[in-house]
Design a protein around this motif. Structure first.
Motif, PDB file in Angstrom:
ATOM      1  N   LEU A  76       0.993  -1.219   0.109  1.00 11.30           N
ATOM      2  CA  LEU A  76      -0.077  -0.219  -0.084  1.00 11.30           C
ATOM      3  C   LEU A  76       0.868   1.296  -0.093  1.00 11.30           C
ATOM      4  O   LEU A  76       2.041   1.192   0.545  1.00 11.30           O
ATOM      5  CB  LEU A  76      -0.895  -0.065   1.111  1.00 11.30           C
ATOM      6  CG  LEU A  76      -2.045  -1.244   1.444  1.00 11.30           C
ATOM      7  CD1 LEU A  76      -2.716  -1.070   2.669  1.00 11.30           C
ATOM      8  CD2 LEU A  76      -2.934  -1.059   0.064  1.00 11.30           C
ATOM      9  N   PHE A  77       0.331   2.364  -0.739  1.00  9.15           N
ATOM     10  CA  PHE A  77       1.286   3.386  -0.947  1.00  9.15           C
ATOM     11  C   PHE A  77       0.520   4.813  -0.395  1.00  9.15           C
ATOM     12  O   PHE A  77      -0.615   4.876  -0.264  1.00  9.15           O
ATOM     13  CB  PHE A  77       1.778   3.504  -2.417  1.00  9.15           C
ATOM     14  CG  PHE A  77       2.670   2.482  -2.876  1.00  9.15           C
ATOM     15  CD1 PHE A  77       3.963   2.764  -2.798  1.00  9.15           C
ATOM     16  CD2 PHE A  77       2.003   1.367  -3.402  1.00  9.15           C
ATOM     17  CE1 PHE A  77       4.956   1.716  -3.103  1.00  9.15           C
ATOM     18  CE2 PHE A  77       2.935   0.165  -3.894  1.00  9.15           C
ATOM     19  CZ  PHE A  77       4.255   0.413  -3.862  1.00  9.15           C
ATOM     20  N   ALA A  78       1.311   5.765  -0.204  1.00  7.95           N
ATOM     21  CA  ALA A  78       1.079   6.917   0.229  1.00  7.95           C
ATOM     22  C   ALA A  78      -0.059   6.948   1.452  1.00  7.95           C
ATOM     23  O   ALA A  78       0.366   6.094   2.305  1.00  7.95           O
ATOM     24  CB  ALA A  78       0.326   7.850  -0.694  1.00  7.95           C
ATOM     25  N   SER A  79      -0.991   7.590   1.723  1.00  6.69           N
ATOM     26  CA  SER A  79      -1.969   7.559   2.823  1.00  6.69           C
ATOM     27  C   SER A  79      -2.542   6.262   3.130  1.00  6.69           C
ATOM     28  O   SER A  79      -2.917   6.033   4.379  1.00  6.69           O
ATOM     29  CB  SER A  79      -2.968   8.628   2.600  1.00  6.69           C
ATOM     30  OG  SER A  79      -3.926   8.256   1.601  1.00  6.69           O
ATOM     31  N   LEU A  80      -2.463   5.258   2.154  1.00  8.07           N
ATOM     32  CA  LEU A  80      -2.954   3.989   2.255  1.00  8.07           C
ATOM     33  C   LEU A  80      -2.178   2.919   3.350  1.00  8.07           C
ATOM     34  O   LEU A  80      -2.681   2.049   4.011  1.00  8.07           O
ATOM     35  CB  LEU A  80      -3.147   3.032   1.080  1.00  8.07           C
ATOM     36  CG  LEU A  80      -4.346   3.828   0.166  1.00  8.07           C
ATOM     37  CD1 LEU A  80      -4.628   2.867  -1.071  1.00  8.07           C
ATOM     38  CD2 LEU A  80      -5.683   3.769   0.943  1.00  8.07           C
ATOM     39  N   PRO A  92       6.477   1.027   7.943  1.00  8.70           N
ATOM     40  CA  PRO A  92       7.800   1.745   7.423  1.00  8.70           C
ATOM     41  C   PRO A  92       8.312   1.206   6.003  1.00  8.70           C
ATOM     42  O   PRO A  92       8.721   1.910   5.194  1.00  8.70           O
ATOM     43  CB  PRO A  92       8.905   1.479   8.570  1.00  8.70           C
ATOM     44  CG  PRO A  92       8.132   1.229   9.568  1.00  8.70           C
ATOM     45  CD  PRO A  92       6.862   0.546   9.302  1.00  8.70           C
ATOM     46  N   GLY A  93       8.154  -0.086   5.673  1.00 12.54           N
ATOM     47  CA  GLY A  93       8.313  -0.660   4.640  1.00 12.54           C
ATOM     48  C   GLY A  93       7.273  -0.743   3.462  1.00 12.54           C
ATOM     49  O   GLY A  93       7.373  -1.360   2.185  1.00 12.54           O
ATOM     50  N   ASN A  94       6.119  -0.295   3.894  1.00 13.20           N
ATOM     51  CA  ASN A  94       4.826  -0.204   3.082  1.00 13.20           C
ATOM     52  C   ASN A  94       4.320  -1.715   2.454  1.00 13.20           C
ATOM     53  O   ASN A  94       3.414  -1.591   1.496  1.00 13.20           O
ATOM     54  CB  ASN A  94       5.012   0.720   2.130  1.00 13.20           C
ATOM     55  CG  ASN A  94       5.578   0.493   0.699  1.00 13.20           C
ATOM     56  OD1 ASN A  94       6.856   0.245   0.754  1.00 13.20           O
ATOM     57  ND2 ASN A  94       4.891   0.638  -0.390  1.00 13.20           N
ATOM     58  N   GLN A  95       4.839  -2.375   2.999  1.00 14.43           N
ATOM     59  CA  GLN A  95       4.339  -4.085   2.430  1.00 14.43           C
ATOM     60  C   GLN A  95       4.619  -5.132   3.388  1.00 14.43           C
ATOM     61  O   GLN A  95       5.332  -4.858   4.363  1.00 14.43           O
ATOM     62  CB  GLN A  95       5.274  -4.246   1.040  1.00 14.43           C
ATOM     63  CG  GLN A  95       6.700  -4.742   1.434  1.00 14.43           C
ATOM     64  CD  GLN A  95       7.460  -4.992   0.186  1.00 14.43           C
ATOM     65  OE1 GLN A  95       7.167  -4.691  -0.826  1.00 14.43           O
ATOM     66  NE2 GLN A  95       8.712  -5.599   0.393  1.00 14.43           N
ATOM     67  N   ASP A 146      -1.410   3.678   6.146  1.00 15.94           N
ATOM     68  CA  ASP A 146      -2.092   3.562   7.510  1.00 15.94           C
ATOM     69  C   ASP A 146      -3.063   2.401   7.840  1.00 15.94           C
ATOM     70  O   ASP A 146      -3.167   2.054   8.916  1.00 15.94           O
ATOM     71  CB  ASP A 146      -2.741   5.154   7.739  1.00 15.94           C
ATOM     72  CG  ASP A 146      -1.833   6.205   7.634  1.00 15.94           C
ATOM     73  OD1 ASP A 146      -0.622   5.995   7.904  1.00 15.94           O
ATOM     74  OD2 ASP A 146      -2.539   7.303   7.603  1.00 15.94           O
ATOM     75  N   TYR A 147      -3.225   1.724   6.662  1.00 10.97           N
ATOM     76  CA  TYR A 147      -4.189   0.600   6.834  1.00 10.97           C
ATOM     77  C   TYR A 147      -3.320  -0.719   6.732  1.00 10.97           C
ATOM     78  O   TYR A 147      -3.777  -1.708   7.277  1.00 10.97           O
ATOM     79  CB  TYR A 147      -5.083   0.425   5.687  1.00 10.97           C
ATOM     80  CG  TYR A 147      -6.009   1.656   5.754  1.00 10.97           C
ATOM     81  CD1 TYR A 147      -7.272   1.499   6.372  1.00 10.97           C
ATOM     82  CD2 TYR A 147      -5.799   2.706   4.686  1.00 10.97           C
ATOM     83  CE1 TYR A 147      -8.239   2.531   6.292  1.00 10.97           C
ATOM     84  CE2 TYR A 147      -6.649   3.971   5.137  1.00 10.97           C
ATOM     85  CZ  TYR A 147      -7.857   3.636   5.516  1.00 10.97           C
ATOM     86  OH  TYR A 147      -8.801   4.864   5.452  1.00 10.97           O
ATOM     87  N   LEU A 148      -2.069  -0.540   6.815  1.00 12.48           N
ATOM     88  CA  LEU A 148      -1.385  -1.954   7.321  1.00 12.48           C
ATOM     89  C   LEU A 148      -0.937  -1.944   8.738  1.00 12.48           C
ATOM     90  O   LEU A 148      -1.022  -1.040   9.515  1.00 12.48           O
ATOM     91  CB  LEU A 148       0.137  -1.443   6.451  1.00 12.48           C
ATOM     92  CG  LEU A 148       0.321  -1.628   4.942  1.00 12.48           C
ATOM     93  CD1 LEU A 148       1.553  -1.450   4.404  1.00 12.48           C
ATOM     94  CD2 LEU A 148      -0.263  -3.409   4.582  1.00 12.48           C
ATOM     95  N   PRO A 149      -0.845  -3.232   9.107  1.00  9.49           N
ATOM     96  CA  PRO A 149      -0.360  -3.354  10.632  1.00  9.49           C
ATOM     97  C   PRO A 149       0.808  -2.486  10.851  1.00  9.49           C
ATOM     98  O   PRO A 149       1.815  -2.089   9.981  1.00  9.49           O
ATOM     99  CB  PRO A 149       0.174  -4.702  10.738  1.00  9.49           C
ATOM    100  CG  PRO A 149      -0.754  -5.521   9.624  1.00  9.49           C
ATOM    101  CD  PRO A 149      -0.642  -4.491   8.496  1.00  9.49           C
ATOM    102  N   PRO A 150       0.939  -1.708  12.203  1.00  7.42           N
ATOM    103  CA  PRO A 150       2.115  -0.801  12.297  1.00  7.42           C
ATOM    104  C   PRO A 150       3.586  -1.320  12.105  1.00  7.42           C
ATOM    105  O   PRO A 150       4.325  -0.671  11.623  1.00  7.42           O
ATOM    106  CB  PRO A 150       1.685  -0.460  14.082  1.00  7.42           C
ATOM    107  CG  PRO A 150       0.340  -0.800  14.003  1.00  7.42           C
ATOM    108  CD  PRO A 150      -0.052  -2.057  13.094  1.00  7.42           C
ATOM    109  N   GLU A 151       3.804  -2.570  12.274  1.00  8.25           N
ATOM    110  CA  GLU A 151       5.049  -3.109  12.325  1.00  8.25           C
ATOM    111  C   GLU A 151       5.653  -3.119  10.789  1.00  8.25           C
ATOM    112  O   GLU A 151       6.726  -3.269  10.470  1.00  8.25           O
ATOM    113  CB  GLU A 151       5.179  -4.479  13.092  1.00  8.25           C
ATOM    114  CG  GLU A 151       4.381  -5.674  12.213  1.00  8.25           C
ATOM    115  CD  GLU A 151       2.975  -5.724  12.958  1.00  8.25           C
ATOM    116  OE1 GLU A 151       2.289  -6.766  12.397  1.00  8.25           O
ATOM    117  OE2 GLU A 151       2.397  -4.739  13.688  1.00  8.25           O
TER     118      GLU A 151
END
Length: 84
Positions: free
Chosen positions: A7-11, A21-24, A13-18
């Motif tokens: 997920l990129f940019a503002s999306l 930082p790597g967005n994937q 935020d929908y990933l698990p916090p851990e």
């Protein structure tokens, strides 16, 4: 089967916090799950799911409910881009 979910940019935020930082993240999905079914648990706002790519190939909105993935695929999603 395992895919890479990005997920990129503002999306992000929908990933698990851990993994933010790597967005994937690696994601286990059933071979029969469509793109729409894969992203449903993340509760992404529909109007924010703008650009969807599987291995760099664009998936049109009408095809997201029927397109399935394969082992090792990468599913990447971007929100609408604004600039000025």
């Amino acid at each position: 089967m395992r895919i890479t979910f990005k997920l990129f940019a503002s999306l992000t935020d929908y990933l698990p916090p851990e993994v933010r930082p790597g967005n994937q993240m690696a994601l286990e999905v059933a071979p029969t799950q469509s793109i729409s079914q894969i992203i449903a648990p993340f509760r992404l706002p529909p109007d924010m799911v703008h650009l969807v790519l599987v291995n760099g190939r664009y998936i049109a909105p009408a095809a997201r409910a029927t397109t399935t993935l394969h082992e090792g695929d990468a599913l990447a999603i971007w929100p609408p881009i604004a600039g000025g």
